[in-house]
Design a protein around this motif. Sequence first.
Motif, mmCIF file in Angstrom:
data_model
loop_
_atom_site.group_PDB
_atom_site.id
_atom_site.type_symbol
_atom_site.label_atom_id
_atom_site.label_comp_id
_atom_site.label_asym_id
_atom_site.label_seq_id
_atom_site.Cartn_x
_atom_site.Cartn_y
_atom_site.Cartn_z
ATOM 1 N N LYS A 87 -35.936 0.463 17.805
ATOM 2 C CA LYS A 87 -34.546 0.152 18.181
ATOM 3 C C LYS A 87 -34.470 -0.720 19.434
ATOM 4 O O LYS A 87 -33.411 -1.224 19.767
ATOM 5 C CB LYS A 87 -33.777 1.450 18.422
ATOM 6 C CG LYS A 87 -33.500 2.204 17.134
ATOM 7 C CD LYS A 87 -32.498 3.317 17.372
ATOM 8 C CE LYS A 87 -32.506 4.282 16.209
ATOM 9 N NZ LYS A 87 -32.194 5.653 16.625
ATOM 10 N N PHE A 88 -35.585 -0.812 20.148
ATOM 11 C CA PHE A 88 -35.612 -1.687 21.325
ATOM 12 C C PHE A 88 -35.588 -3.138 20.868
ATOM 13 O O PHE A 88 -36.076 -3.468 19.794
ATOM 14 C CB PHE A 88 -36.924 -1.497 22.104
ATOM 15 C CG PHE A 88 -36.910 -0.371 23.091
ATOM 16 C CD1 PHE A 88 -36.483 0.882 22.726
ATOM 17 C CD2 PHE A 88 -37.349 -0.567 24.394
ATOM 18 C CE1 PHE A 88 -36.489 1.935 23.630
ATOM 19 C CE2 PHE A 88 -37.365 0.476 25.297
ATOM 20 C CZ PHE A 88 -36.940 1.729 24.925
ATOM 21 N N HIS A 89 -35.039 -3.991 21.727
ATOM 22 C CA HIS A 89 -35.174 -5.419 21.502
ATOM 23 C C HIS A 89 -36.187 -5.921 22.530
ATOM 24 O O HIS A 89 -35.854 -6.091 23.695
ATOM 25 C CB HIS A 89 -33.818 -6.105 21.702
ATOM 26 C CG HIS A 89 -33.907 -7.596 21.647
ATOM 27 N ND1 HIS A 89 -33.557 -8.308 20.533
ATOM 28 C CD2 HIS A 89 -34.330 -8.506 22.550
ATOM 29 C CE1 HIS A 89 -33.751 -9.590 20.759
ATOM 30 N NE2 HIS A 89 -34.215 -9.742 21.985
ATOM 31 N N PHE A 90 -37.436 -6.106 22.097
ATOM 32 C CA PHE A 90 -38.440 -6.596 23.041
ATOM 33 C C PHE A 90 -38.372 -8.114 23.150
ATOM 34 O O PHE A 90 -38.059 -8.789 22.165
ATOM 35 C CB PHE A 90 -39.846 -6.166 22.606
ATOM 36 C CG PHE A 90 -40.117 -4.727 22.881
ATOM 37 C CD1 PHE A 90 -40.398 -4.305 24.170
ATOM 38 C CD2 PHE A 90 -40.055 -3.792 21.874
ATOM 39 C CE1 PHE A 90 -40.630 -2.965 24.440
ATOM 40 C CE2 PHE A 90 -40.281 -2.442 22.135
ATOM 41 C CZ PHE A 90 -40.571 -2.041 23.419
#
Lengths: 401, 401
Positions: free
Chosen positions: B271-274
């Motif tokens: 769910k992170f936006h790296f």
Amino acid sequence: TATDHLAEQKHLKELLSSLIAVAYDLTAELDFDRLFPLIIGKVTEVMSAERTSLYIIDWERHELWTKVAEQVEQIRLPLGKGISGRVAESGEMLNVADAWELPYFDRTFDQEHQFRTRSVLCMPIKNHVGEKIGVLQVINKKGKERFDSEDEIFLKALTSQVGIALENSLLIEELLLSFNSSIRTLSAMVDARHPLTAGHSQRVTDYSLLIAREMGLSKDEVETLKYAAILHDIGKIGIRDAILLKNGQFIPEERAEMNTHPVKTKAILDKFHFPKGMQEVPDIAVHHHEKVNGQGYPDGLTGDQLPLGSKIMAVADVFDALTSRRDYPKYASGETLNGDPMPLPMAISILKKEAGTHFDPDVVAAFLSCLPQALLLYRGDHFPPEYVDDMIRSLAPDLLP
Amino acid sequence: TATDHLAEQKHLKELLSSLIAVAYDLTAELDFDRLFPLIIGKVTEVMSAERTSLYIIDWERHELWTKVAEQVEQIRLPLGKGISGRVAESGEMLNVADAWELPYFDRTFDQEHQFRTRSVLCMPIKNHVGEKIGVLQVINKKGKERFDSEDEIFLKALTSQVGIALENSLLIEELLLSFNSSIRTLSAMVDARHPLTAGHSQRVTDYSLLIAREMGLSKDEVETLKYAAILHDIGKIGIRDAILLKNGQFIPEERAEMNTHPVKTKAILDKFHFPKGMQEVPDIAVHHHEKVNGQGYPDGLTGDQLPLGSKIMAVADVFDALTSRRDYPKYASGETLNGDPMPLPMAISILKKEAGTHFDPDVVAAFLSCLPQALLLYRGDHFPPEYVDDMIRSLAPDLLP
């Protein structure tokens, strides 16, 4: 003649120094939403054009997109279509005296806006490693038939600065997106330890931001509040399952442990390095359970001692607790106490009744002003339509679908 | 004459276009550590100077600081002292023919480097709201007695671009710092749920980065591994206290639940936006309990199927578990099984023994090469000196204090 040379030299000097000034302005603006119109304005002015279009390439969707001032929606067109689409695809500059003579020119804009596109100079925008990232197009050179070779050189130099400015601002956007997504995900994970509080921090954030805008907070204050709200319960990471997940009322010792969560939140946030202008986040977050009469916790501060952000979160937090299912009995429906979402009119009358004791009256008033928007945000999602529609209909009937 | 005019025009054109080129290069570089020498190199070249110094103002410490190429340490000097210090304080440009004639000029550098500072042009660097952020100083104009008024105009234009470039890169640094501090803090909070795993993720990260550098991973790979390592146990946020905090050996059902943590980690990280170039973080993190013989979990991948980052983390993770206290018995000391840190030689022999079954042999070899550095990093902190000193002394005696 010498006079011509001097005039030419002066002209060149002016042109180039205006280019440097524009380069300065563009690369100083890192906010993408402000950069976009800034580029269009500066380029139109410096190039003596009637109009400028700026398109960004979306390689995933194989499209170009642009934003028109004041409008939220993007305009999109396929790569390869029209002047901009062709320049984006080929990466080659295009300089024409009359766009209407080109078979692939799309006259829709001209017809809709009673505009006549004549001369066009369209340039691909590349990033610092030479990848195409967009297209910059100036339309109708003022006082001349068409754009000449000097305009080409000049727009090319300008476009390289535009490319850097766009790339820098997109990088900043991406970093902010990364930061925000990590914060939001971790906050959601903490909420999710209890099935009944999933989504709580996000809703409190959304309600808080609606109130903040209603009350006219500055951009920095809004950003600070946003982080404080999304992270206000992060301290619950340090509360034991036996307390956090208890189904039923707390005994005093358990209540005392549960009530340490704002202080735990602050201890965590104090270790964060928040960007400039957002140093207040821990202080605002720690006070979301204070009351304006000084009867809250952890510090028992009164209304005049509390940051406005904390007072906004207090209203948003309680409203979400009242309108969501909880393990503990919140009100009596018929004969029985229960933890169901309280009927909306009852929740609102509690906010009103507690204005001046628990809540700041101005914050309650601001929240009631934007209540329909708050309900709509979660209508059909967290709120069943039948739970909110009567209220929305009575306050703002036009908002209902 | 016309020829003079033409030459002058050509000179002006060249000067300004080189300014534009430098502006482009500077604003395209957002990595502060690369930007610093880039500015010095470009300015020295464009200004035809022998040397350039760049100082950044540290308003909190009321000092200027600079970095000399190839050296890690900063050079600091007080605001108000020497030429740069005075220009930083006054905000006014200074242009002198011979610095040695100024009573406040500090000749230390000249004496130490057998250099003779003559002409100096020193310019304050301001950000886009006009605040002083640094000083740019060019020394010894080549082929001329001193810097003239054209140099002043030119350096001024250059300095404004330097200001923007510095400010942008400092903003990026700040955003990265914010992102990193949030990630690190939250990962530390998860570790801290159990007193014996506090600091675990940070140590695994540090060990992994030492191995990565030893093995020559690219900058993007190192960054990706850094985030994967610091976050590898974040999924433990979703493991119940009854399992996570259990003092003693797990029954199979408990072990199975505990072993879901890498998958939970991946679910969160997905769910992170790296940022760009770091899309592999979730995939590397989820596989930190795999073994090269395919006997690990969750996917039972073999050595050739596993990302190198996962194989590096596997070694770092097990090494930290062996050399830290745990609830479960790890080895027999004398007659009794216990959970104390295993003696170092024993831990290392386990890594060696498991090379080719649990671990990638190349990773084990790389770790053993940088073992003294790894031990030193936590000597006197996580590791008592008496626990590590024999090993360090036998491998790299010069490193011990």
